[in-house]
Design an enzyme around this catalytic site. Structure first.
Site, PDB file in Angstrom:
ATOM      1  N   CYS A  61      13.847  67.937  22.823  1.00  0.00           N
ATOM      2  CA  CYS A  61      15.127  68.571  22.548  1.00  0.00           C
ATOM      3  C   CYS A  61      15.732  69.131  23.827  1.00  0.00           C
ATOM      4  CB  CYS A  61      14.931  69.693  21.533  1.00  0.00           C
ATOM      5  SG  CYS A  61      16.423  70.650  21.214  1.00  0.00           S
ATOM      6  N   CYS A  62      16.968  68.762  24.083  1.00  0.00           N
ATOM      7  CA  CYS A  62      17.731  69.374  25.172  1.00  0.00           C
ATOM      8  C   CYS A  62      19.128  69.682  24.638  1.00  0.00           C
ATOM      9  CB  CYS A  62      17.757  68.488  26.418  1.00  0.00           C
ATOM     10  SG  CYS A  62      18.759  67.020  26.285  1.00  0.00           S
ATOM     11  N   ALA A  63      20.029  70.029  25.504  1.00  0.00           N
ATOM     12  CA  ALA A  63      21.355  70.455  25.054  1.00  0.00           C
ATOM     13  C   ALA A  63      22.084  69.356  24.267  1.00  0.00           C
ATOM     14  CB  ALA A  63      22.197  70.914  26.242  1.00  0.00           C
ATOM     15  N   VAL A 104      20.225  70.033  20.729  1.00  0.00           N
ATOM     16  CA  VAL A 104      19.808  71.320  20.176  1.00  0.00           C
ATOM     17  C   VAL A 104      20.371  71.549  18.768  1.00  0.00           C
ATOM     18  CG1 VAL A 104      21.656  72.708  21.193  1.00  0.00           C
ATOM     19  CG2 VAL A 104      19.432  73.739  20.760  1.00  0.00           C
TER      20      VAL A 104
END
Length: 83
Positions: A7-9, A39
């Site tokens: 998970c990242c932005a 996210v």
């Protein structure tokens, strides 16, 4: 099979890491499903065994731990370093 969610932005930077992880898992003979999510979509990752969080979304770790406490799920903060 192990289900891993990165998970990242916006799931842009982690998608590159996903491909490297898939290649390495295949090389080692490990059956794994790895995918990248942003996210805002990580709450839909109810099938995950492991969630790896990019540094820019570390603020969501405690919220996820609380939301997923009924599942056997590991949540880690991931620090990506180039070699």
């Amino acid at each position: 099979m192990i289900h891993i969610v990165l998970c990242c932005a916006a799931a842009m930077s982690t998608s590159l890491l996903v491909e490297k992880m898939k290649r390495e898992a295949d090389y080692q003979g490990i059956r794994v499903d790895i995918r990248a999510v942003g996210v805002h979509d990580v709450h839909q990752a109810t099938d995950a065994n492991i969630i790896l969080l990019a540094p820019q979304v570390k603020y969501i770790k405690k919220q996820l731990q609380k939301a997923y406490q009924i599942y056997q799920l590991w949540i880690f903060l991931c620090v990506i370093m180039e070699q």
